[in-house]
Design an enzyme around this catalytic site. Structure first.
Site, PDB file in Angstrom:
ATOM      1  CB  ALA A 135      -2.133  -6.812  -4.816  1.00 51.78           C
ATOM      2  N   GLY A 136      -4.395  -4.534  -4.487  1.00 57.20           N
ATOM      3  CA  GLY A 136      -5.163  -3.530  -5.201  1.00 57.20           C
ATOM      4  C   GLY A 136      -4.306  -2.314  -5.458  1.00 57.20           C
ATOM      5  CG  HIS A 137      -1.045  -2.279  -7.483  1.00 56.42           C
ATOM      6  ND1 HIS A 137       0.021  -2.771  -8.201  1.00 56.42           N
ATOM      7  CD2 HIS A 137      -0.935  -2.823  -6.243  1.00 56.42           C
ATOM      8  CE1 HIS A 137       0.739  -3.574  -7.425  1.00 56.42           C
ATOM      9  NE2 HIS A 137       0.164  -3.626  -6.243  1.00 56.42           N
TER      10      HIS A 137
ATOM     11  CE  LYS B  52       0.799  10.479  -7.703  1.00 59.12           C
ATOM     12  NZ  LYS B  52       0.816  11.363  -6.516  1.00 59.12           N
TER      13      LYS B  52
ATOM     14  CB  THR C 123       1.965 -12.167   0.739  1.00 57.47           C
ATOM     15  OG1 THR C 123       0.991 -12.658  -0.183  1.00 57.47           O
ATOM     16  CG2 THR C 123       3.305 -11.951   0.059  1.00 57.47           C
TER      17      THR C 123
ATOM     18  CE  LYS D  95       3.524  -2.469  -4.547  1.00 60.69           C
ATOM     19  NZ  LYS D  95       2.979  -2.102  -3.208  1.00 60.69           N
TER      20      LYS D  95
ATOM     21  NE  ARG E  83      -8.507  -6.890   5.807  1.00 55.73           N
ATOM     22  CZ  ARG E  83      -7.638  -7.891   5.982  1.00 55.73           C
ATOM     23  NH1 ARG E  83      -7.720  -8.644   7.061  1.00 55.73           N
ATOM     24  NH2 ARG E  83      -6.702  -8.123   5.102  1.00 55.73           N
TER      25      ARG E  83
ATOM     26  CB  THR F 192     -10.130  -6.279   2.398  1.00 54.99           C
ATOM     27  OG1 THR F 192      -9.267  -5.291   3.008  1.00 54.99           O
ATOM     28  CG2 THR F 192      -9.295  -7.431   1.857  1.00 54.99           C
TER      29      THR F 192
ATOM     30  CG  ASP G 252      -0.656  14.641  -0.091  1.00 57.61           C
ATOM     31  OD1 ASP G 252       0.122  13.723  -0.438  1.00 57.61           O
ATOM     32  OD2 ASP G 252      -1.897  14.526  -0.142  1.00 57.61           O
TER      33      ASP G 252
ATOM     34  CG  ASP H 251      -1.759  -1.245   1.349  1.00 55.10           C
ATOM     35  OD1 ASP H 251      -2.361  -1.649   0.337  1.00 55.10           O
ATOM     36  OD2 ASP H 251      -1.777  -1.844   2.439  1.00 55.10           O
TER      37      ASP H 251
ATOM     38  CD  GLN I 164       0.792  -8.946  -2.077  1.00 57.13           C
ATOM     39  OE1 GLN I 164       1.707  -9.407  -2.757  1.00 57.13           O
ATOM     40  NE2 GLN I 164      -0.432  -9.363  -2.232  1.00 57.13           N
TER      41      GLN I 164
END
Length: 381
Positions: free
Chosen positions: A38-40, A17, A221, A15, A285, A283, A315, A12, A206
């Protein structure tokens, strides 16, 4: 130039961007490990797009490759591709390694059962079971999908193991489904594709602290998320990787259980979480929040041969007084700075923001070349 992008914390870091930015000038983007856990996140016109399985170069309509070490849940991949096409008009040229492994629907149920005992805090996406069966040498490689005899044998072997958990695969339906999948996708030896280009972006999944060998085991993981994973997941020699970008968030977050030395439990954590939208892209979460642990980051930078740093979400720390970073097992307090959202020039940053950047750079002894100042703004030094 072949560039590898790796996270230097527990994932998180942002990566997606920098992958989006760098891939504008590349020919191919390859994601080398992980799966739908994973969620990019990337942005288009202020709108958020989350890539769960596909590389984060999707906005650039580049050639996308899913690497050897990935584990792929095909219904999720199809859903992701269809959403990109219908919502954003994005069509990609996709190649899938014939050495990647398949995530079966039943693995998600198995994941939940195992996690009740182990209490790792997984995403329940079936990732761990897929890698487990891979390690037991009975997993389903994507290269098996057009080979009925081999596919049947693997499904049958997996079913024998699943009986221990009162779970079962419908082998006949699975054979029919994966036969269709084999005709839908370009599944091939990706080494041949990658070897023809010297302009590749290699995207990690990750972060290095979640690497199964180098992370905070057992709270990790199920694959190698560092440079060794990039080599295995692409089939490229280490000599073919020209630059490694380490992505470091200006503070630290973690999802799930496991050690977190700099974790914050005060109202500051809540403020950072809300301001930084620190909720899991996969998720939903809430992420655990902590100060930047430079001792941890330095080890990751060293072990992965990082050349330059992308410092993200600076920022988010604006208007916090004081800002803390952990150096040599002690906290160092830095004076806070006013809002810097949307600043795109280094010379426009407040003095204390520059001091914060320099403190990080001095300790890591690695240049910080990219600085995130908003969801769609980055300073290039």
């Amino acid at each position: 130039m072949n560039i590898c992008i790796l996270g230097m914390q527990w994932g998180d870091e942002g990566k997606g961007k920098i992958t989006d930015i760098i891939s504008k000038d590349s020919d191919i983007t390859v994601r080398f490990c992980g799966g739908a856990n994973a969620g990019h996140t990337i942005y288009k016109g202020g709108e958020k797009i989350v890539a769960h399985i596909l590389p984060s170069s999707i906005l650039n309509n580049k050639v996308c490759v899913l690497g050897n070490s990935m584990v792929i849940h095909f219904p999720s991949l199809i859903k992701e591709i269809n959403h990109l096409r219908s919502a954003w008009g994005i069509d990609i040229e996709l190649y899938i390694s014939d050495k990647a492994h398949v995530v079966l629907d039943v693995y998600k149920e198995l994941d939940k059962i195992i996690d009740k005992t182990n209490k790792i805090g997984t995403t329940h996406k079936g990732i761990g079971p897929a890698y487990t069966f891979k390690s037991k040498r009975i997993g389903i490689q994507t290269g098996y999908l057009d080979k009925p005899n081999i596919l049947y044998k693997s499904l049958n072997q997996i079913n024998q193991d699943l009986k221990l958990y009162s779970l079962c695969i419908d082998i006949e339906k699975s054979m029919e489904y994966f036969g269709q999948i084999s005709r839908m996708f370009n599944i091939c030896d990706i080494t041949e594709i990658l070897s023809k280009s010297n302009n590749i972006v290699i995207e990690g999944s990750q972060g290095v602290m979640l690497d199964i060998d180098n992370g905070t085991y057992p709270y990790v993981t199920s694959c190698n998320t560092g440079i060794s994973g990039a080599i295995a997941g692409t089939g490229l020699s280490h000599k073919k990787i020209d630059r490694i970008i380490g992505v470091v968030k200006s503070y630290t977050t973690r999802v799930g259980n496991g050690p977190f030395p700099t974790e914050i439990f005060s109202e500051i954590a809540n403020n950072i979480r809300e301001k930084g939208a620190e909720y899991g892209a996969t998720t939903g979460r809430p992420r655990r929040i902590g100060w930047l642990d430079l001792d941890q980051v330095k080890k990751c930078v060293y072990s992965n041969g990082v050349d330059i740093i992308n410092l993200t979400k600076l920022d988010v720390l604006s208007d916090i007084q004081p800002i803390k970073i952990k150096i040599n097992d002690r906290y160092r307090s830095l004076d806070g700075f006013p809002g810097i959202s949307s600043i795109t020039e280094f010379k426009e940053l407040p003095k204390n923001a520059v001091k914060c950047i320099q403190a990080i750079e001095d300790y890591l002894k690695i240049p910080i070349k990219y600085i995130g100042t908003g969801v769609d703004t980055t300073i290039f030094r």
